[in-house]
Design a protein around this motif. Structure first.
Motif, PDB file in Angstrom:
ATOM      1  N   SER A  45      25.060 -39.799 -86.481  1.00  0.00           N
ATOM      2  CA  SER A  45      23.882 -39.002 -86.834  1.00  0.00           C
ATOM      3  C   SER A  45      23.837 -38.639 -88.313  1.00  0.00           C
ATOM      4  O   SER A  45      22.938 -37.916 -88.743  1.00  0.00           O
ATOM      5  N   LEU A  46      24.811 -39.145 -89.090  1.00  0.00           N
ATOM      6  CA  LEU A  46      24.824 -38.881 -90.529  1.00  0.00           C
ATOM      7  C   LEU A  46      24.240 -40.061 -91.290  1.00  0.00           C
ATOM      8  O   LEU A  46      24.246 -41.199 -90.805  1.00  0.00           O
ATOM      9  N   VAL A  47      23.766 -39.792 -92.494  1.00  0.00           N
ATOM     10  CA  VAL A  47      23.261 -40.833 -93.391  1.00  0.00           C
ATOM     11  C   VAL A  47      23.997 -40.725 -94.714  1.00  0.00           C
ATOM     12  O   VAL A  47      24.735 -39.767 -94.949  1.00  0.00           O
ATOM     13  N   MET A  48      23.793 -41.707 -95.606  1.00  0.00           N
ATOM     14  CA  MET A  48      24.494 -41.698 -96.897  1.00  0.00           C
ATOM     15  C   MET A  48      23.752 -40.860 -97.941  1.00  0.00           C
ATOM     16  O   MET A  48      23.594 -41.245 -99.088  1.00  0.00           O
ATOM     17  N   ILE A  56      21.208 -32.502 -89.458  1.00  0.00           N
ATOM     18  CA  ILE A  56      22.071 -33.387 -88.663  1.00  0.00           C
ATOM     19  C   ILE A  56      22.002 -33.008 -87.187  1.00  0.00           C
ATOM     20  O   ILE A  56      21.937 -33.882 -86.304  1.00  0.00           O
ATOM     21  N   ALA A  57      21.998 -31.716 -86.912  1.00  0.00           N
ATOM     22  CA  ALA A  57      21.944 -31.253 -85.526  1.00  0.00           C
ATOM     23  C   ALA A  57      20.664 -31.700 -84.838  1.00  0.00           C
ATOM     24  O   ALA A  57      20.681 -32.101 -83.664  1.00  0.00           O
ATOM     25  N   PRO A  64      23.199 -26.456 -84.134  1.00  0.00           N
ATOM     26  CA  PRO A  64      23.971 -26.443 -85.384  1.00  0.00           C
ATOM     27  C   PRO A  64      25.311 -25.738 -85.259  1.00  0.00           C
ATOM     28  O   PRO A  64      26.329 -26.225 -85.776  1.00  0.00           O
ATOM     29  N   GLU A  65      25.341 -24.623 -84.546  1.00  0.00           N
ATOM     30  CA  GLU A  65      26.592 -23.874 -84.428  1.00  0.00           C
ATOM     31  C   GLU A  65      27.639 -24.620 -83.601  1.00  0.00           C
ATOM     32  O   GLU A  65      28.840 -24.360 -83.731  1.00  0.00           O
ATOM     33  N   LEU A  70      33.109 -29.051 -86.049  1.00  0.00           N
ATOM     34  CA  LEU A  70      33.573 -30.435 -85.977  1.00  0.00           C
ATOM     35  C   LEU A  70      33.268 -31.182 -87.272  1.00  0.00           C
ATOM     36  O   LEU A  70      34.098 -31.955 -87.761  1.00  0.00           O
ATOM     37  N   LEU A  71      32.112 -30.948 -87.858  1.00  0.00           N
ATOM     38  CA  LEU A  71      31.769 -31.594 -89.131  1.00  0.00           C
ATOM     39  C   LEU A  71      32.751 -31.186 -90.227  1.00  0.00           C
ATOM     40  O   LEU A  71      33.193 -32.016 -91.025  1.00  0.00           O
ATOM     41  N   ILE A  72      33.098 -29.903 -90.259  1.00  0.00           N
ATOM     42  CA  ILE A  72      34.057 -29.419 -91.266  1.00  0.00           C
ATOM     43  C   ILE A  72      35.416 -30.073 -91.049  1.00  0.00           C
ATOM     44  O   ILE A  72      36.074 -30.513 -92.011  1.00  0.00           O
TER      45      ILE A  72
END
Length: 353
Positions: A45-48, A56-57, A64-65, A70-72
């Motif tokens: 779900s991420l882009v460059m 992203i959420a 988001p919460e 996990l993203l961190i």
């Protein structure tokens, strides 16, 4: 579970660095060693481009919460890029090389190293498909003369002296070779990271912040050990790697080709004054591309298909018999202005858009 890794592999292959499929599936084994299924799924779900957790959420259909921790954590592992901009956390997709792999310098295992070394030749085929490379070669300072048409972005010391934030990180290539008993013994602290990249490394506990003078001393030490300076391929580089031809995955594999000079982005090549050459073979010994050999009369000759213009040969010649010369105008390489421009060029050359 297998499907999410295949999707991630495809997404990585659609980056400038590439991530080609293999018959053995070694690329999937690498991803399974690095990413949990949950991490792999979220990475899709991420882009460059850096984005907030809210954006992203929404793409991931998550709260988001729920995904922020996990993203961190994934940022800390070097699986994605995480930076804090003006108090806001932003995240972006990272390509495999140069990117995810280099961030694993403190997380290497013998199994991961084995898989990566099996995979490198496949990655190299991706590198050979484009004229623009991620790294370029600049001459060592001692080999520069007033006759050379050298720009500031090709001058090693000037590149360092323009940086306000410098970090030195371990060379992942020499570290992984040393871990499996194949190290060359050359300096490990040999990757200079600049600016925002230095802050990212620092936040992950990789390397240490140094001064300009310390960086210059590292470069001088590296040159004495026969290391080739390779900045990122832009006028404003984000890093300079000091690479050996035995451990460096890029240089060692380029060395195996018939014409390294046709792959490497460089503007200079060595030429020998045969009247001055004494046949001492010092230049032959230090050349990282085996571009120099002695002819029947024990005079050094340079194979222009192999010379990448690093200038190491000049540093060991005590008789001024060898010097760097400019390539002809039609062969000169003008690097893109920024690393973003570099990646855009590579993407276009690969037909990604």
């Amino acid at each position: 579970m297998e499907d999410v890794y295949k999707k991630l592999a495809v997404q990585l292959d659609n980056t400038p660095g590439g991530f080609p499929e293999t018959e053995s599936g070694v690329e999937l084994r690498i991803l399974k060693r690095l990413f949990t299924p949950e991490e792999a799924e979220l990475t899709l779900s991420l882009v460059m481009m850096p984005e907030s957790v809210e954006v992203i959420a929404q793409r991931a259909s998550k709260a988001p919460e729920d995904i922020l921790p996990l993203l961190i954590e994934m940022g800390q592992k070097g699986l994605i890029i995480h930076v804090n901009r003006n108090g806001q956390d932003v995240f972006m997709f990272a390509q495999f090389v140069v990117g995810i792999w280099e961030y694993q310098v403190n997380r290497l295992t013998p199994e991961l190293i084995k898989d990566f070394n099996e995979y490198v030749p496949h990655l190299m085929k991706t590198l050979e498909r484009t004229k623009t490379q991620q790294l370029r070669v600049v001459p060592v300072t001692k080999s520069i003369t007033t006759q050379l048409n050298i720009m500031d972005h090709e001058h090693l010391e000037k590149l360092i002296k323009t940086q306000s934030k410098i970090l030195v990180a371990p060379c992942i290539c020499r570290r992984e070779h040393a871990m499996v008993g194949k190290g060359c013994g050359k300096m490990e602290e040999a990757c200079l990271i600049f600016g925002s990249g230095a802050y990212i490394y620092e936040s992950r506990g990789i390397g240490r912040t140094i001064t300009q003078d310390e960086a210059l001393e590292i470069v001088r030490k590296g040159v004495k050990q026969g290391l080739v300076p390779q900045p990122s391929n832009s006028v404003k580089p984000i890093n300079i790697c000091l690479c050996c031809d035995c451990c460096c995955q890029i240089l060692s594999n380029i060395k195996k080709t018939e014409a390294p000079a046709k792959i490497v982005n460089s503007n200079y090549q060595a030429k020998v004054d045969q009247d001055q050459c004494t046949g001492c073979q010092m230049c032959e010994d230090i050349c990282p591309m085996d571009a120099i050999e002695m002819n029947d009369t024990l005079v050094a000759t340079v194979n222009m298909d192999r010379c990448i213009g690093c200038g190491l040969c000049v540093t060991v010649c005590e008789f001024d018999a060898i010097a760097l010369h400019d390539k002809v105008a039609t062969e000169r390489w003008e690097p893109p202005q920024t690393i973003v421009d570099t990646y855009m060029n590579i993407a276009k050359e690969k037909g990604l858009f």
